[in-house]
Design an enzyme around this catalytic site. Structure first.
Site, PDB file in Angstrom:
ATOM      1  N   THR A 237      42.641  40.335  29.853  1.00 19.21           N
ATOM      2  CA  THR A 237      42.066  40.226  31.196  1.00 19.21           C
ATOM      3  C   THR A 237      41.728  42.179  31.948  1.00 19.21           C
ATOM      4  OG1 THR A 237      43.552  39.711  32.839  1.00 19.21           O
ATOM      5  CG2 THR A 237      41.769  38.224  32.387  1.00 19.21           C
ATOM      6  N   ARG A 239      42.253  45.747  29.210  1.00 18.58           N
ATOM      7  CA  ARG A 239      40.762  46.239  28.820  1.00 18.58           C
ATOM      8  C   ARG A 239      40.704  45.844  27.502  1.00 18.58           C
ATOM      9  NH1 ARG A 239      40.075  47.683  33.832  1.00 18.58           N
ATOM     10  NH2 ARG A 239      39.467  49.068  34.709  1.00 18.58           N
ATOM     11  N   ASP A 263      37.866  38.506  28.516  1.00 20.78           N
ATOM     12  CA  ASP A 263      36.927  39.624  29.731  1.00 20.78           C
ATOM     13  C   ASP A 263      36.408  40.697  29.838  1.00 20.78           C
ATOM     14  OD1 ASP A 263      35.577  38.952  32.533  1.00 20.78           O
ATOM     15  OD2 ASP A 263      37.392  39.897  33.196  1.00 20.78           O
ATOM     16  N   GLU A 268      32.453  48.208  26.075  1.00 17.32           N
ATOM     17  CA  GLU A 268      31.604  46.774  27.309  1.00 17.32           C
ATOM     18  C   GLU A 268      30.477  47.627  27.899  1.00 17.32           C
ATOM     19  OE1 GLU A 268      35.153  45.456  29.344  1.00 17.32           O
ATOM     20  OE2 GLU A 268      34.014  46.206  31.189  1.00 17.32           O
ATOM     21  N   HIS A 286      33.418  40.849  31.887  1.00 20.60           N
ATOM     22  CA  HIS A 286      34.451  41.775  32.971  1.00 20.60           C
ATOM     23  C   HIS A 286      34.281  41.266  34.142  1.00 20.60           C
ATOM     24  CE1 HIS A 286      36.343  45.449  33.427  1.00 20.60           C
ATOM     25  NE2 HIS A 286      37.366  44.409  34.706  1.00 20.60           N
ATOM     26  N   GLY A 288      36.339  40.188  36.365  1.00 20.26           N
ATOM     27  CA  GLY A 288      38.424  40.070  36.860  1.00 20.26           C
ATOM     28  C   GLY A 288      38.170  39.487  38.408  1.00 20.26           C
TER      29      GLY A 288
END
Ligand code: DGY
Length: 320
Positions: A237, A239, A263, A268, A286, A288
């Protein structure tokens, strides 16, 4: 007196935009289009402050082209690797971030990924939706037990510590690797390993929480994955670029790893296509910090930093 002008790269939660409208002269992005570098530079013309997001690459080139009027960059994120901090320092531009307020939301997602990867949530959910769910069977869809298992935490900052607290609720044996050992009251019972490889050797489950820096780039590579016990699970979670995608995909394909829960991804939203083919990769976009309360709090924190700056005080979250 005129209000400071703030260029905001993305649409922000309503309550945050309302506060900006009350106290500043904001240049908002109602359509939420992703601005390119030229648009950021143009948007900041004559502005006093910039609120970017992790999706904006505030490179040295962008910083060097900013108007002299621009004095502060208050990113809507805890991560600040998308901003060239050195270039900002050299131009005398202050940079702030939004720590603390997204700690719990991000640790919640790490736990969701750990549970989802270990218990094959993606495969199970797909079976239900696609009507491929056969009769219950003693040998069907067996996953890995989370409760009582060993968890390694890479990066024991705020979010790593929050993960350790959650893991304690699952009676896990928690290990961590960090630049330095933490005081006992911040370890939450976790065991410190000065050496990353030593921690990997006891991590049936690995949760990554280190920041993205030149030192952590692809820190989880083929050699490091090989140190994990067979059938381990990797959760990220932090990078995407702290993991070597090819190596992780190979380990998921070979069965070296049981599963991964991710995530965040290098590049991305254009993720490595190999992930999409894997049924043992539990993938989220992503999420989080993506709760309503957290996103409001992140925006308010960024604005708090601007308020302090324009009041001539030291913002609480200065990173440059
Ligand atoms: C951050 O703030 O850096 C997060 O990645 C956003 O969720």
């Amino acid at each position: 007196m005129s209000k400071p002008v703030v260029f905001v790269t993305r649409r922000l939660p309503d309550a945050v935009e309302e506060r900006l409208k009350r106290d500043y002269e904001p240049r908002l992005n109602a359509g939420d289009q992703l601005p390119g570098p030229d648009e950021v530079v143009a948007g900041c013309k004559g502005a006093d402050a910039l609120i970017p997001c992790p999706t904006d690459k505030i490179t040295a080139d962008v910083i060097n082209r900013l108007d002299d009027s621009l004095k502060v960059i208050a990113t809507f994120s805890v991560g600040h690797e998308h901003i060239d901090i050195k270039a900002a320092r050299e131009r005398g531009i202050m940079v702030t971030n939004t720590p603390d307020v997204l700690t719990d939301a991000t640790a919640d997602i790490a736990m969701l990924l750990l549970l989802g990867a270990a218990r094959r949530a993606y495969e199970g959910e797909r079976m239900v939706r696609e009507s491929t769910w056969g009769a219950w069977a003693p040998t069907a869809m067996r996953g890995v037990h989370v409760t009582g298992n060993r968890l390694g935490i890479l990066g024991m900052g705020r979010i790593g510590q929050a993960m350790a607290r959650r893991a304690a609720g699952f009676e896990m044996e928690v290990h961590y690797h960090n630049r330095s050992k933490l005081p006992a009251d911040l370890e939450f019972g976790a065991m410190f390993h000065a050496d990353l490889d030593s921690m990997l050797g006891v991590s049936d489950m690995l949760s990554i929480h280190c920041p993205s820096t030149p030192d952590t780039l692809k820190i989880i590579n083929a050699q490091r994955l090989a140190k994990l016990p067979d059938g381990a699970i990797v959760v990220n979670t932090a990078r995407g670029n702290v993991v070597d995608d090819d190596a992780l995909i190979a380990a998921l394909k070979s069965g070296k790893l049981f599963a991964a829960g991710l995530d965040v991804f290098d590049g991305e939203p254009n993720i490595h296509p190999g992930y999409r083919e894997l049924t043992n990769a539990f993938l989220l976009p992503h999420l989080g910090s993506a709760t309503m309360a957290t996103r409001d709090a992140m925006g308010f924190r960024a604005v708090d930093n601007l308020d302090a700056f324009f009041a001539g005080q030291e913002p609480s979250d200065r990173v440059a």
